[in-house]
Design a protein around this motif. Structure first.
Motif, mmCIF file in Angstrom:
data_model
loop_
_atom_site.group_PDB
_atom_site.id
_atom_site.type_symbol
_atom_site.label_atom_id
_atom_site.label_comp_id
_atom_site.label_asym_id
_atom_site.label_seq_id
_atom_site.Cartn_x
_atom_site.Cartn_y
_atom_site.Cartn_z
ATOM 1 N N UNK A 1 0.851 -1.185 0.000
ATOM 2 C CA UNK A 1 0.000 0.000 0.000
ATOM 3 C C UNK A 1 0.890 1.240 0.000
ATOM 4 N N UNK A 2 0.911 1.949 -1.114
ATOM 5 C CA UNK A 2 1.686 3.191 -1.275
ATOM 6 C C UNK A 2 3.189 3.018 -1.092
ATOM 7 N N UNK A 3 3.722 1.814 -1.260
ATOM 8 C CA UNK A 3 5.167 1.634 -1.144
ATOM 9 C C UNK A 3 5.600 0.341 -1.820
ATOM 10 N N UNK A 4 6.907 0.264 -2.044
ATOM 11 C CA UNK A 4 7.521 -0.954 -2.555
ATOM 12 C C UNK A 4 8.446 -1.495 -1.479
ATOM 13 N N UNK A 5 8.427 -2.811 -1.298
ATOM 14 C CA UNK A 5 9.243 -3.466 -0.290
ATOM 15 C C UNK A 5 10.209 -4.418 -0.986
ATOM 16 N N UNK A 6 11.492 -4.300 -0.630
ATOM 17 C CA UNK A 6 12.523 -5.195 -1.145
ATOM 18 C C UNK A 6 12.720 -6.300 -0.116
ATOM 19 N N UNK A 7 12.489 -7.525 -0.533
ATOM 20 C CA UNK A 7 12.629 -8.677 0.363
ATOM 21 C C UNK A 7 13.908 -9.421 -0.026
ATOM 22 N N UNK A 8 14.761 -9.672 0.971
ATOM 23 C CA UNK A 8 16.018 -10.395 0.764
ATOM 24 C C UNK A 8 15.917 -11.767 1.416
ATOM 25 N N UNK A 9 16.541 -12.748 0.796
ATOM 26 C CA UNK A 9 16.565 -14.084 1.380
ATOM 27 C C UNK A 9 17.910 -14.744 1.096
ATOM 28 N N UNK A 10 18.481 -15.315 2.155
ATOM 29 C CA UNK A 10 19.678 -16.131 2.036
ATOM 30 C C UNK A 10 19.381 -17.462 2.712
ATOM 31 N N UNK A 11 20.340 -18.342 2.683
ATOM 32 C CA UNK A 11 20.186 -19.625 3.363
ATOM 33 C C UNK A 11 20.002 -19.420 4.867
ATOM 34 N N UNK A 12 20.571 -18.340 5.403
ATOM 35 C CA UNK A 12 20.596 -18.107 6.841
ATOM 36 C C UNK A 12 19.553 -17.132 7.356
ATOM 37 N N UNK A 13 19.035 -16.244 6.501
ATOM 38 C CA UNK A 13 18.184 -15.172 7.018
ATOM 39 C C UNK A 13 17.266 -14.609 5.939
ATOM 40 N N UNK A 14 16.276 -13.838 6.390
ATOM 41 C CA UNK A 14 15.380 -13.086 5.515
ATOM 42 C C UNK A 14 15.117 -11.740 6.159
ATOM 43 N N UNK A 15 14.986 -10.685 5.344
ATOM 44 C CA UNK A 15 14.670 -9.365 5.877
ATOM 45 C C UNK A 15 14.098 -8.501 4.763
ATOM 46 N N UNK A 16 13.493 -7.389 5.167
ATOM 47 C CA UNK A 16 12.868 -6.470 4.229
ATOM 48 C C UNK A 16 13.431 -5.065 4.400
ATOM 49 N N UNK A 17 13.403 -4.304 3.311
ATOM 50 C CA UNK A 17 13.720 -2.883 3.333
ATOM 51 C C UNK A 17 12.712 -2.177 2.432
ATOM 52 N N UNK A 18 12.327 -0.974 2.828
ATOM 53 C CA UNK A 18 11.406 -0.194 2.014
ATOM 54 C C UNK A 18 12.185 0.592 0.973
ATOM 55 N N UNK A 19 11.698 0.574 -0.257
ATOM 56 C CA UNK A 19 12.305 1.342 -1.333
ATOM 57 C C UNK A 19 11.747 2.759 -1.256
ATOM 58 N N UNK A 20 12.576 3.706 -0.814
ATOM 59 C CA UNK A 20 12.158 5.090 -0.604
ATOM 60 C C UNK A 20 12.228 5.885 -1.897
#
Length: 110
Positions: free
Chosen positions: A56-75
């Motif tokens: 909603x009103x934004x883009x989210x970059x989702x990262x994934x590795x064998x060990x972890x996952x996390x998100x960052x907002x594309x500003x």
């Protein structure tokens, strides 16, 4: 540069490694590359899987590795700059890297 929630900035001058993003149709990779003196880059096989999702009103970059996952907002994003913000409100400001060619051997860099 990195901008912290309190407004303080950490600027990076010369960096030995760059974050390289390659994304097509909202799917791609991010990996570390090292510039060489002749304008080329050293690349290893490690890469993080990247997917971009429209929220909603934004883009989210989702990262994934064998060990972890996390998100960052594309500003913000343009041909030469990109700004991402993590869940702690830390902003990462990227500028498109330009090839180095310190050897001055007359060859064009690619």
């Amino acid at each position: 540069k990195v901008v912290f929630p309190n407004g303080k900035e950490k600027k990076y001058g010369i960096n030995e490694m760059y974050d390289f993003f390659q994304v097509k149709n909202f799917v791609g990779i991010r990996k570390k590359v090292t510039p060489a003196l002749d304008g080329s880059y050293f690349v290893n096989l490690d890469a993080e899987k990247v997917t971009i999702q429209e929220g909603k009103d934004k883009f989210v970059v989702h990262y994934a590795t064998f060990y972890s996952q996390w998100d960052e907002e594309l500003i913000a994003i343009s041909e030469d700059e990109m700004v991402l913000k993590n869940d702690k409100s830390v902003e990462y400001h990227y500028k498109r890297a330009k090839p180095l060619n310190l050897m001055k051997n007359g060859k064009k860099t690619q």
